[in-house]
Write a protein that holds these residues in place. Structure first.
Motif, PDB file in Angstrom:
ATOM      1  N   ALA A   8      53.196  72.277  12.544  1.00  0.00           N
ATOM      2  CA  ALA A   8      53.545  70.914  12.149  1.00  0.00           C
ATOM      3  C   ALA A   8      54.325  70.906  10.843  1.00  0.00           C
ATOM      4  CB  ALA A   8      52.284  70.068  12.020  1.00  0.00           C
ATOM      5  N   LEU A  20      56.661  65.391   9.588  1.00  0.00           N
ATOM      6  CA  LEU A  20      55.554  65.166  10.515  1.00  0.00           C
ATOM      7  C   LEU A  20      54.218  65.526   9.879  1.00  0.00           C
ATOM      8  CD1 LEU A  20      54.737  64.183  13.277  1.00  0.00           C
ATOM      9  CD2 LEU A  20      55.012  66.514  14.149  1.00  0.00           C
ATOM     10  N   ARG A  78      53.128  62.945   7.376  1.00  0.00           N
ATOM     11  CA  ARG A  78      52.623  61.718   8.001  1.00  0.00           C
ATOM     12  C   ARG A  78      51.218  61.909   8.547  1.00  0.00           C
ATOM     13  NH1 ARG A  78      57.664  61.545  10.969  1.00  0.00           N
ATOM     14  NH2 ARG A  78      56.477  61.529  12.931  1.00  0.00           N
ATOM     15  N   ASP A 110      51.969  60.074  15.956  1.00  0.00           N
ATOM     16  CA  ASP A 110      52.446  61.290  15.287  1.00  0.00           C
ATOM     17  C   ASP A 110      51.904  62.539  15.970  1.00  0.00           C
ATOM     18  OD1 ASP A 110      53.933  59.857  13.448  1.00  0.00           O
ATOM     19  OD2 ASP A 110      52.354  59.828  11.931  1.00  0.00           O
ATOM     20  N   GLU A 122      53.857  63.067  19.014  1.00  0.00           N
ATOM     21  CA  GLU A 122      55.142  63.715  18.720  1.00  0.00           C
ATOM     22  C   GLU A 122      54.971  65.226  18.579  1.00  0.00           C
ATOM     23  OE1 GLU A 122      58.483  63.682  15.142  1.00  0.00           O
ATOM     24  OE2 GLU A 122      57.341  61.857  15.552  1.00  0.00           O
ATOM     25  N   LEU A 123      53.884  65.643  17.935  1.00  0.00           N
ATOM     26  CA  LEU A 123      53.594  67.067  17.817  1.00  0.00           C
ATOM     27  C   LEU A 123      53.374  67.680  19.195  1.00  0.00           C
ATOM     28  CD1 LEU A 123      52.921  69.577  16.096  1.00  0.00           C
ATOM     29  CD2 LEU A 123      50.562  68.734  15.954  1.00  0.00           C
TER      30      LEU A 123
END
Length: 412
Positions: free
Chosen positions: A197, A203, A206, A269, A272-273
């Motif tokens: 990450a 990212l 966040r 988030d 997204e990872l």
């Protein structure tokens, strides 16, 4: 509210096979007699394997997916973290074959319908007999190590996705006791693969920035630690992790609407990872870095312990730093295990280095175990004595020195 589980963005097939003692080889199905195959049936709630033991050597698992979802099958090491072999993207009604070279030892089998979560039907599997010689050129074996690390990262993120969803739901709905209980367990999935990450721009900030870091960089403070402060509301006279700023300065407990926003942002988030680790970009990045990237990942995770967890500044409000500590160490040791054979193969110095690193991991984990475990929970960081902290610091430093030489040794 309960959200549907997020499926991986990419369903590209990844077949990784690495044994606990030595890297395994991929063997074509035609090279294995069909009568020798172990059968696996993956359902929505179970993972039925036709046997619980086998002789060492080439093993073939013929996997049939009778569930209503795309599924995966895993052969795991005894610790339940290291992936010896996995086959994914098994469509409902489809069959796939996993072939590995299995060394003597204890293993686990499980299926993962939906390709998210912890999986179902986890069971013991034993391999007896003699160690098996591994064949294949150096480049081929190193690529298998890279593929296995990719599988490990994807597995951890796949478990992180539903865990974060459940955690965020409890937080948003005001079930704070439940959310506090889940906090260290959920974070463990992230902490084992944190360097991935961190390579993706903003990212990690966040998801995992502390308040002091976000303020210093002028960023909106979101993620785990923003939620943590709501769950463990600081006393009026408390200070932030910088030891100077009053905890209540420019802060107040979140409203229900703000909680919903923070929870949903964390879910997005982490999603997204998850998209990234199932993308071609992720595999290409690992392929480019090769085994050096895996080795450097082991070092980076130990650095996470040395610079944050051992100081008690990571989970400032909850005091759950030792859980993060343990997960970082587990992820670091997992990465090390994938490249240890390459270091040992460079000669006597490399072999001695891997033995020393292994011994140092054992010493650190034994000391950490005196304070709890990820399964049963750890004591709050604030309860550690100065002697306890000094002991753990000394053990981290003792491991960091030989580990820092690992990458150069692997690349000889």
């Amino acid at each position: 509210m309960i959200r549907p589980r997020r499926a991986p963005a990419s369903l590209a097939v990844a077949l990784a096979a690495v044994a606990a003692v030595a890297l395994s080889g991929c063997v074509a199905k035609s090279e294995v007699a069909s009568g020798d195959a172990l059968t696996v049936t993956s359902t929505d709630t179970s993972c039925e394997v036709s046997a619980t033991a086998a002789k060492s050597g080439t093993l073939t698992f013929a996997v049939s997916n009778t569930s209503s979802q795309v599924s995966e099958f895993y052969l795991l090491a005894e610790d339940g973290l290291r992936i010896i072999g996995e086959v994914e993207n098994i469509a409902p009604g489809a069959e796939r074959t996993l072939t590995v070279v299995a060394q003597p030892g204890r293993y686990k089998t499980l299926c993962k319908p939906g390709m998210v979560g912890e999986g179902v039907g986890r069971a013991d599997f034993t391999v007896s007999g003699n160690a098996v010689a591994v064949t294949g050129d150096d480049a081929e074996q190193k690529q298998k190590a890279v593929d296995l690390y990719a599988a490990f990262v994807k597995d951890q993120v796949e478990q992180l996705v539903p865990a974060v969803d459940t955690f965020a739901t409890a937080y948003e709905s005001g079930q704070d006791d439940r959310a506090r209980e889940q906090f260290p367990t959920v974070r463990a999935f992230y902490e084992r693969i944190e360097p991935v990450a961190e390579s993706l721009g903003d990212l990690d900030p966040r998801i995992d920035y502390r308040e002091v870091d976000a303020v210093a960089e002028g960023l909106d403070w979101t993620g785990f630690h923003r939620i943590e402060k709501d769950l463990w509301v600081p006393k009026k006279d408390a200070l932030n992790a910088d030891g100077e700023t009053p905890a209540w300065q420019d802060w107040s407990p979140s409203t229900p609407a703000q909680r919903a926003a923070f929870g949903d942002r964390l879910i997005a988030d982490v999603g997204e990872l998850n998209d990234y680790v199932h993308s071609d970009d992720f595999q290409e990045a690992l392929d480019t870095q090769g085994v050096a990237g895996i080795s450097n990942g082991a070092i980076a995770l130990l650095d996470e312990v040395a610079t944050g967890k051992i100081t008690g500044e990571e989970d400032w409000w909850s005091g759950t730093d030792l859980s993060d500590f343990a997960a970082n160490v587990e992820g670091s040791e997992m990465a090390f295990s994938l490249v240890a054979d390459f270091a040992s193969a460079t000669g006597s110095e490399g072999a001695e280095l891997t033995k020393e690193i292994t011994r140092r991991y054992d010493d650190l984990e034994a000391a950490l175990a005196q304070h709890g475990s990820l399964t049963d929970g750890f004591v709050a960081y604030r309860t550690l004595t100065e002697d306890d902290k000094r002991t753990l610091t000394d053990l981290i430093n003792a491991l960091a020195e030989p580990l820092s030489r690992l990458t150069a040794t692997v690349l000889q």
